[in-house]
Design a protein around this motif. Sequence first.
Motif, PDB file in Angstrom:
ATOM      1  N   GLN A   5      31.880  39.604  42.729  1.00 54.74           N
ATOM      2  CA  GLN A   5      31.857  40.110  41.237  1.00 54.74           C
ATOM      3  C   GLN A   5      33.133  39.309  40.531  1.00 54.74           C
ATOM      4  O   GLN A   5      32.684  38.970  39.336  1.00 54.74           O
ATOM      5  CB  GLN A   5      31.823  41.597  41.118  1.00 54.74           C
ATOM      6  N   LEU A   6      34.474  39.515  41.012  1.00 57.42           N
ATOM      7  CA  LEU A   6      35.391  38.756  40.191  1.00 57.42           C
ATOM      8  C   LEU A   6      35.114  37.190  40.047  1.00 57.42           C
ATOM      9  O   LEU A   6      35.472  36.868  39.252  1.00 57.42           O
ATOM     10  CB  LEU A   6      36.622  39.031  41.123  1.00 57.42           C
ATOM     11  N   PHE A   7      34.795  36.556  41.242  1.00 55.81           N
ATOM     12  CA  PHE A   7      34.408  35.094  41.026  1.00 55.81           C
ATOM     13  C   PHE A   7      33.440  34.979  40.166  1.00 55.81           C
ATOM     14  O   PHE A   7      33.201  34.074  39.286  1.00 55.81           O
ATOM     15  CB  PHE A   7      34.079  34.469  42.442  1.00 55.81           C
ATOM     16  N   ASP A   8      32.326  35.883  40.045  1.00 52.35           N
ATOM     17  CA  ASP A   8      31.216  35.558  39.111  1.00 52.35           C
ATOM     18  C   ASP A   8      31.960  35.908  37.555  1.00 52.35           C
ATOM     19  O   ASP A   8      31.587  35.061  36.710  1.00 52.35           O
ATOM     20  CB  ASP A   8      30.292  36.527  39.255  1.00 52.35           C
ATOM     21  N   GLY A  47      31.258  41.120  50.797  1.00 56.69           N
ATOM     22  CA  GLY A  47      31.675  42.442  51.258  1.00 56.69           C
ATOM     23  C   GLY A  47      33.092  42.667  51.212  1.00 56.69           C
ATOM     24  O   GLY A  47      33.465  43.630  51.650  1.00 56.69           O
ATOM     25  N   ILE A  48      33.932  41.727  50.391  1.00 61.34           N
ATOM     26  CA  ILE A  48      35.213  42.171  50.290  1.00 61.34           C
ATOM     27  C   ILE A  48      35.347  43.166  48.994  1.00 61.34           C
ATOM     28  O   ILE A  48      35.179  42.683  47.948  1.00 61.34           O
ATOM     29  CB  ILE A  48      36.014  40.985  50.213  1.00 61.34           C
ATOM     30  N   VAL A  49      35.752  44.234  49.007  1.00 59.20           N
ATOM     31  CA  VAL A  49      35.889  45.313  47.980  1.00 59.20           C
ATOM     32  C   VAL A  49      37.464  45.209  47.375  1.00 59.20           C
ATOM     33  O   VAL A  49      38.431  45.340  48.247  1.00 59.20           O
ATOM     34  CB  VAL A  49      35.478  46.630  48.241  1.00 59.20           C
ATOM     35  N   ILE A  50      37.285  45.055  46.116  1.00 59.46           N
ATOM     36  CA  ILE A  50      38.856  45.166  45.520  1.00 59.46           C
ATOM     37  C   ILE A  50      38.846  46.629  44.738  1.00 59.46           C
ATOM     38  O   ILE A  50      37.892  46.785  44.124  1.00 59.46           O
ATOM     39  CB  ILE A  50      38.894  44.140  44.497  1.00 59.46           C
ATOM     40  N   LYS A  51      39.856  47.213  44.949  1.00 59.31           N
ATOM     41  CA  LYS A  51      40.025  48.642  44.521  1.00 59.31           C
ATOM     42  C   LYS A  51      41.250  48.622  43.369  1.00 59.31           C
ATOM     43  O   LYS A  51      41.906  47.559  43.255  1.00 59.31           O
ATOM     44  CB  LYS A  51      40.529  49.509  45.502  1.00 59.31           C
ATOM     45  N   ALA A  52      41.207  49.492  42.485  1.00 60.89           N
ATOM     46  CA  ALA A  52      42.217  49.677  41.514  1.00 60.89           C
ATOM     47  C   ALA A  52      43.694  49.529  42.100  1.00 60.89           C
ATOM     48  O   ALA A  52      43.798  50.370  43.117  1.00 60.89           O
ATOM     49  CB  ALA A  52      42.081  50.991  40.798  1.00 60.89           C
ATOM     50  N   GLY A  53      44.425  48.762  41.470  1.00 55.96           N
ATOM     51  CA  GLY A  53      45.813  48.651  42.135  1.00 55.96           C
ATOM     52  C   GLY A  53      45.912  47.616  43.205  1.00 55.96           C
ATOM     53  O   GLY A  53      47.094  47.105  43.290  1.00 55.96           O
ATOM     54  N   ASP A  54      44.862  46.737  43.442  1.00 62.62           N
ATOM     55  CA  ASP A  54      44.842  45.897  44.557  1.00 62.62           C
ATOM     56  C   ASP A  54      45.336  44.747  43.839  1.00 62.62           C
ATOM     57  O   ASP A  54      45.051  44.538  42.550  1.00 62.62           O
ATOM     58  CB  ASP A  54      43.507  45.516  45.026  1.00 62.62           C
ATOM     59  N   GLU A  55      46.128  43.704  44.490  1.00 63.49           N
ATOM     60  CA  GLU A  55      46.541  42.252  43.899  1.00 63.49           C
ATOM     61  C   GLU A  55      45.597  41.428  44.655  1.00 63.49           C
ATOM     62  O   GLU A  55      45.524  41.239  45.782  1.00 63.49           O
ATOM     63  CB  GLU A  55      48.015  42.279  44.443  1.00 63.49           C
TER      64      GLU A  55
END
Length: 62
Positions: A5-8, A47-55
């Motif tokens: 989703q970030l890449f998109d 399948g890689i989830v980015i959570k709040a506060g992740d860098e």
Amino acid sequence: MTLKQLFDELEQRWPGVGEKILRSSQVVLNLDYVDCDWSEREKKGEGIVIKAGDEVGIVPPA
């Protein structure tokens, strides 16, 4: 948000960034390299989830 989703989102903001930069770059999530399978374009980072506060870091090729 997943890495896909970030890449998109990045692709939507800057068309062509995926093919020109992200495809040949390494991705770091919280100081750990993650594997993004660019050979299956639709599944990259799914399948890689980015959570709040992740860098997230994008490391371009040398």
